[in-house]
Design an enzyme around this catalytic site. Sequence first.
Site, short mmCIF file in Angstrom:
data_model
loop_
_atom_site.label_atom_id
_atom_site.label_comp_id
_atom_site.label_asym_id
_atom_site.label_seq_id
_atom_site.Cartn_x
_atom_site.Cartn_y
_atom_site.Cartn_z
N ARG A 115 0.82 -1.23 0.00
CA ARG A 115 0.00 0.00 0.00
C ARG A 115 0.84 1.26 0.00
O ARG A 115 0.55 2.20 -0.73
CB ARG A 115 -0.95 0.00 1.20
CG ARG A 115 -2.01 -1.08 1.12
CD ARG A 115 -2.84 -1.13 2.38
NE ARG A 115 -1.96 -1.45 3.50
CZ ARG A 115 -2.18 -1.10 4.76
NH1 ARG A 115 -3.27 -0.43 5.08
NH2 ARG A 115 -1.34 -1.43 5.70
N ASN A 143 -6.10 -2.74 2.19
CA ASN A 143 -6.10 -4.19 2.35
C ASN A 143 -7.53 -4.67 2.53
O ASN A 143 -8.34 -3.99 3.16
CB ASN A 143 -5.29 -4.61 3.58
CG ASN A 143 -3.80 -4.52 3.36
OD1 ASN A 143 -3.32 -4.47 2.24
ND2 ASN A 143 -3.06 -4.51 4.45
#
Length: 89
Positions: A20, A38
Amino acid sequence: MEKIREHIIFYGHVQGVGFRYRAMYLARSLQLTGWVRNEWDGTVEMEVQGTLQDIQQLLVKLREQSFIFISDVREKRIPVEPENSFHVR
């Protein structure tokens, strides 16, 4: 160039490897907007907006990362949204 927005789901070894934050860094460097997060099933979900060329470059650069293994990517074109940054959710 025309802006587009893609909803993308990444499969593979994509959680717990800095995916990320690497995606955020790369997206910002390409002046893309959107978000990444996520999911409970081990995937990573992203919405990214910019030119098709810049989005494709982001995907190539993510695949080049040494700790990230992307086994599959599902992409869907969605409507462009007004926004000015890329962030982690």
